[in-house]
Motif scaffolding. Structure first.
Motif, PDB file in Angstrom:
ATOM      1  N   PRO A  28       0.684  -0.946   0.130  1.00  0.00           N
ATOM      2  CA  PRO A  28       0.041  -0.032  -0.046  1.00  0.00           C
ATOM      3  C   PRO A  28       0.914   1.313   0.057  1.00  0.00           C
ATOM      4  O   PRO A  28       1.878   1.162   0.344  1.00  0.00           O
ATOM      5  N   VAL A  29       0.347   2.351  -0.422  1.00  0.00           N
ATOM      6  CA  VAL A  29       0.904   3.454  -0.472  1.00  0.00           C
ATOM      7  C   VAL A  29       2.063   3.862   0.908  1.00  0.00           C
ATOM      8  O   VAL A  29       2.967   4.072   0.889  1.00  0.00           O
ATOM      9  N   GLN A  35       9.151   4.090   3.130  1.00  0.00           N
ATOM     10  CA  GLN A  35      10.864   3.767   2.551  1.00  0.00           C
ATOM     11  C   GLN A  35      11.351   4.981   1.875  1.00  0.00           C
ATOM     12  O   GLN A  35      12.385   5.344   2.059  1.00  0.00           O
ATOM     13  N   LEU A  36      10.623   5.343   0.846  1.00  0.00           N
ATOM     14  CA  LEU A  36      10.943   6.688   0.059  1.00  0.00           C
ATOM     15  C   LEU A  36      11.252   7.996   0.624  1.00  0.00           C
ATOM     16  O   LEU A  36      11.956   8.708   0.253  1.00  0.00           O
ATOM     17  N   GLU A  43       8.562  14.171  -0.631  1.00  0.00           N
ATOM     18  CA  GLU A  43       7.256  14.534  -0.116  1.00  0.00           C
ATOM     19  C   GLU A  43       6.272  13.484  -0.476  1.00  0.00           C
ATOM     20  O   GLU A  43       6.315  12.806  -1.471  1.00  0.00           O
ATOM     21  N   PRO A  44       5.397  13.062   0.366  1.00  0.00           N
ATOM     22  CA  PRO A  44       4.268  12.121  -0.018  1.00  0.00           C
ATOM     23  C   PRO A  44       3.683  12.186  -1.259  1.00  0.00           C
ATOM     24  O   PRO A  44       3.527  11.527  -2.033  1.00  0.00           O
ATOM     25  N   ALA A  45       3.307  13.471  -1.598  1.00  0.00           N
ATOM     26  CA  ALA A  45       2.689  13.865  -2.791  1.00  0.00           C
ATOM     27  C   ALA A  45       3.733  13.472  -4.025  1.00  0.00           C
ATOM     28  O   ALA A  45       3.139  12.788  -4.939  1.00  0.00           O
ATOM     29  N   THR A  46       4.818  13.677  -3.887  1.00  0.00           N
ATOM     30  CA  THR A  46       5.960  13.224  -4.969  1.00  0.00           C
ATOM     31  C   THR A  46       5.786  11.840  -5.248  1.00  0.00           C
ATOM     32  O   THR A  46       5.577  11.418  -6.301  1.00  0.00           O
ATOM     33  N   SER A  52       1.214   6.850  -9.341  1.00  0.00           N
ATOM     34  CA  SER A  52       0.389   7.042 -10.465  1.00  0.00           C
ATOM     35  C   SER A  52       0.850   7.014 -12.099  1.00  0.00           C
ATOM     36  O   SER A  52       0.277   6.407 -12.667  1.00  0.00           O
ATOM     37  N   ARG A  53       1.904   7.603 -12.023  1.00  0.00           N
ATOM     38  CA  ARG A  53       2.559   7.617 -13.355  1.00  0.00           C
ATOM     39  C   ARG A  53       3.151   6.194 -13.823  1.00  0.00           C
ATOM     40  O   ARG A  53       2.730   5.709 -15.010  1.00  0.00           O
TER      41      ARG A  53
END
Lengths: 125, 125
Positions: A28-29, A35-36, A43-46, A52-53
């Motif tokens: 899951p996200v 980890q990232l 950032e979470p958004a990144t 998504s891409r």
DNA sequence: TTGCTTAAGCTACAATTGTAAACTTAATTG
DNA sequence: CAATTAAGTTTACAATTGTAGCTTAAGCAA
């Protein structure tokens, strides 16, 4: 793997793929982010954008459970071998042996590597 | 070669580099254009842009004669070996032998290649 | 010498990539 | 159930890359 898929995995996206490859199961996200965010400082958004891409380009599959779980569609082997062939095509005029020659010749191989390769090519029928 | 230089040679620019590497001497735009216009279908302006970018990133040197003559600063060997190491770093966790293993294992090598490599790594024993 | 043909330099503009915020919806908790 | 939080979606925005036109300067032909 089609050129379409692999050729479009960018450097940042690759980081996500690597993580998914390491994982045995779909993640899951939250897990991906955990980890990232630390290792890459993203950032979470990144991270979400990258995922998504990857999903829209078909490199990652998403499965709806309570929350989406992500898993790689392209395997690491497929990707590496594609990337390697791509390098050979682009830089070594399609000659794999030239790649290896270049490695040997530019000290890209350690003693250990050479020993191992010697083995690798010795036993081969 | 610094990471700065090589990492910035893009795919299109690489076509220009390849041409310059093939040439023994410095070439004027005319000569470069002649070849790329046909083989790549690029407009003169495009070719000029690529050359300029290579010059400003220090990969190509320009020498004023009657007209500018261009020659590669980075050698093909330097570039290939850099690109190869870069691939190994990014995809094979820094292990050159993994690259080769992947090649062997994904049929990236022809019989001929293998024969040659066997020679290359032949044990002198 | 005067315009014509190019070289060289500057500007443009859309697609991709790296990076992320804003907004919307769904889930969790008091 | 209302409020908070987190997941998912949409939008943003600068840098790089692919591709090329416009402008100016300079050499050459008439």
């Amino acid at each position: 793997m089609s050129d379409n898929l692999a050729s479009k995995i960018t450097d940042s996206e690759l980081e996500v793929m690597k993580l998914l490859w390491r994982a045995k199961d779909a993640l899951p996200v939250t897990a991906i982010r955990e980890q990232l965010q630390e290792s890459k400082g993203w950032e979470p958004a990144t991270i979400k954008t990258l995922i998504s891409r990857l999903v829209s380009k078909g490199a990652v599959h998403q499965e709806k459970r309570n929350v989406y779980y992500y898993s790689p569609v392209i395997t690491q082997k497929e990707y590496s071998s594609w990337a390697t062939k791509d390098l050979i095509t682009r830089i070594y005029n399609g000659k794999a042996r030239d790649l290896i020659a270049s490695l040997v010749d530019s000290d890209g191989l350690s003693e250990d590597d050479i020993a191992e390769l010697r083995d690798m090519f010795k036993v081969e029928e």
